[in-house]
Design a protein around this motif. Sequence first.
Motif, PDB file in Angstrom:
ATOM      1  N   TRP A 124       0.850  -1.176   0.000  1.00  0.00           N
ATOM      2  CA  TRP A 124       0.000   0.000   0.000  1.00  0.00           C
ATOM      3  C   TRP A 124       0.895   1.238   0.000  1.00  0.00           C
ATOM      4  CZ3 TRP A 124      -5.126   0.115  -0.730  1.00  0.00           C
ATOM      5  CH2 TRP A 124      -5.858  -1.061  -0.536  1.00  0.00           C
ATOM      6  N   TYR A 125       0.595   2.143  -0.903  1.00  0.00           N
ATOM      7  CA  TYR A 125       1.237   3.449  -0.962  1.00  0.00           C
ATOM      8  C   TYR A 125       0.155   4.498  -0.747  1.00  0.00           C
ATOM      9  CZ  TYR A 125       5.518   1.523  -3.048  1.00  0.00           C
ATOM     10  OH  TYR A 125       6.688   0.833  -3.280  1.00  0.00           O
ATOM     11  N   ARG A 126       0.597   5.707  -0.446  1.00  0.00           N
ATOM     12  CA  ARG A 126      -0.359   6.800  -0.365  1.00  0.00           C
ATOM     13  C   ARG A 126       0.254   8.077  -0.933  1.00  0.00           C
ATOM     14  NH1 ARG A 126      -0.699   7.972   6.194  1.00  0.00           N
ATOM     15  NH2 ARG A 126       1.257   9.162   6.383  1.00  0.00           N
ATOM     16  N   GLN A 127      -0.625   8.946  -1.385  1.00  0.00           N
ATOM     17  CA  GLN A 127      -0.185  10.218  -1.936  1.00  0.00           C
ATOM     18  C   GLN A 127      -1.141  11.302  -1.492  1.00  0.00           C
ATOM     19  OE1 GLN A 127       0.334  10.264  -6.210  1.00  0.00           O
ATOM     20  NE2 GLN A 127       1.665  12.048  -6.102  1.00  0.00           N
ATOM     21  N   ALA A 128      -0.608  12.216  -0.695  1.00  0.00           N
ATOM     22  CA  ALA A 128      -1.396  13.346  -0.228  1.00  0.00           C
ATOM     23  C   ALA A 128      -1.361  14.459  -1.270  1.00  0.00           C
ATOM     24  CB  ALA A 128      -0.840  13.854   1.101  1.00  0.00           C
ATOM     25  N   PRO A 129      -2.328  15.363  -1.250  1.00  0.00           N
ATOM     26  CA  PRO A 129      -2.333  16.471  -2.218  1.00  0.00           C
ATOM     27  C   PRO A 129      -1.027  17.253  -2.180  1.00  0.00           C
ATOM     28  CG  PRO A 129      -4.399  16.395  -1.026  1.00  0.00           C
ATOM     29  CD  PRO A 129      -3.488  15.397  -0.357  1.00  0.00           C
ATOM     30  N   GLY A 130      -0.407  17.406  -3.333  1.00  0.00           N
ATOM     31  CA  GLY A 130       0.847  18.136  -3.423  1.00  0.00           C
ATOM     32  C   GLY A 130       2.049  17.364  -2.940  1.00  0.00           C
ATOM     33  N   GLY A 131       1.855  16.122  -2.512  1.00  0.00           N
ATOM     34  CA  GLY A 131       2.964  15.336  -1.985  1.00  0.00           C
ATOM     35  C   GLY A 131       3.387  14.222  -2.925  1.00  0.00           C
ATOM     36  N   GLN A 132       4.442  13.546  -2.539  1.00  0.00           N
ATOM     37  CA  GLN A 132       4.921  12.412  -3.322  1.00  0.00           C
ATOM     38  C   GLN A 132       4.274  11.126  -2.820  1.00  0.00           C
ATOM     39  OE1 GLN A 132       9.239  12.481  -3.113  1.00  0.00           O
ATOM     40  NE2 GLN A 132       9.375  13.870  -4.857  1.00  0.00           N
ATOM     41  N   ARG A 133       4.237  10.161  -3.696  1.00  0.00           N
ATOM     42  CA  ARG A 133       3.714   8.856  -3.306  1.00  0.00           C
ATOM     43  C   ARG A 133       4.720   8.190  -2.357  1.00  0.00           C
ATOM     44  NH1 ARG A 133       0.787   5.272  -7.853  1.00  0.00           N
ATOM     45  NH2 ARG A 133      -0.121   7.361  -8.124  1.00  0.00           N
ATOM     46  N   GLU A 134       4.216   7.675  -1.232  1.00  0.00           N
ATOM     47  CA  GLU A 134       5.099   7.060  -0.254  1.00  0.00           C
ATOM     48  C   GLU A 134       4.590   5.689   0.157  1.00  0.00           C
ATOM     49  OE1 GLU A 134       5.225   9.617   3.185  1.00  0.00           O
ATOM     50  OE2 GLU A 134       3.072   9.471   3.555  1.00  0.00           O
ATOM     51  N   LEU A 135       5.530   4.826   0.507  1.00  0.00           N
ATOM     52  CA  LEU A 135       5.193   3.475   0.929  1.00  0.00           C
ATOM     53  C   LEU A 135       4.595   3.509   2.331  1.00  0.00           C
ATOM     54  CD1 LEU A 135       5.372   0.375   0.508  1.00  0.00           C
ATOM     55  CD2 LEU A 135       7.626   0.512   1.585  1.00  0.00           C
ATOM     56  N   VAL A 136       3.497   2.787   2.506  1.00  0.00           N
ATOM     57  CA  VAL A 136       2.854   2.670   3.809  1.00  0.00           C
ATOM     58  C   VAL A 136       3.184   1.321   4.434  1.00  0.00           C
ATOM     59  CG1 VAL A 136       0.648   2.613   5.035  1.00  0.00           C
ATOM     60  CG2 VAL A 136       0.982   4.216   3.126  1.00  0.00           C
ATOM     61  N   ALA A 137       2.938   0.240   3.706  1.00  0.00           N
ATOM     62  CA  ALA A 137       3.182  -1.100   4.224  1.00  0.00           C
ATOM     63  C   ALA A 137       3.251  -2.065   3.057  1.00  0.00           C
ATOM     64  CB  ALA A 137       2.084  -1.523   5.199  1.00  0.00           C
ATOM     65  N   SER A 138       3.932  -3.192   3.290  1.00  0.00           N
ATOM     66  CA  SER A 138       4.026  -4.210   2.249  1.00  0.00           C
ATOM     67  C   SER A 138       3.997  -5.583   2.885  1.00  0.00           C
ATOM     68  CB  SER A 138       5.299  -4.027   1.426  1.00  0.00           C
ATOM     69  OG  SER A 138       6.450  -4.256   2.225  1.00  0.00           O
ATOM     70  N   ILE A 139       3.647  -6.569   2.067  1.00  0.00           N
ATOM     71  CA  ILE A 139       3.632  -7.957   2.521  1.00  0.00           C
ATOM     72  C   ILE A 139       4.057  -8.833   1.358  1.00  0.00           C
ATOM     73  CG2 ILE A 139       1.147  -8.200   2.008  1.00  0.00           C
ATOM     74  CD1 ILE A 139       1.019 -10.100   4.457  1.00  0.00           C
ATOM     75  N   THR A 140       4.968  -9.760   1.626  1.00  0.00           N
ATOM     76  CA  THR A 140       5.448 -10.627   0.557  1.00  0.00           C
ATOM     77  C   THR A 140       4.555 -11.861   0.436  1.00  0.00           C
ATOM     78  OG1 THR A 140       6.875 -11.992   1.951  1.00  0.00           O
ATOM     79  CG2 THR A 140       7.800  -9.911   1.132  1.00  0.00           C
TER      80      THR A 140
END
Length: 122
Positions: free
Chosen positions: A35-51
């Motif tokens: 899961w990634y997220r992107q706030a208004p005016g911000g960059q996309r950032e990693l939230v969590a991952s699962i293999t």
Amino acid sequence: VQLVESGGGLVQAGGSLRLSCVASGRTVDIDTTAWYRQAPGGQRELVASITSRGTKNYADFLEGRFAISRDNAENTVYLQMNNLKPEDTAVYYCNAVVVVRTIEARSEFQYWGQGTQVTVSS
């Protein structure tokens, strides 16, 4: 691989939401779902991952508030979000990585969902 997110919405600070990401297509080839997220005016950032083996990874800023899980039978990855804060407001995207290994090389292919809006009011 196709990804469809759901579960976003408007919630008050301190509340909870659970996001879902349903994968279809060659899901057996997925190595990692994130899961990634992107706030208004911000960059996309990693939230969590699962293999595919169940190894989980979380962004430091979460402070233990979110949990990622998967249901292999349903080809679904969840993101349980608790104690939400206004700064968690963003579009949340599901991402899947397929790794193709040959004798000569290793290639990664990334797939993205359309995103789901999460808005946290103060």
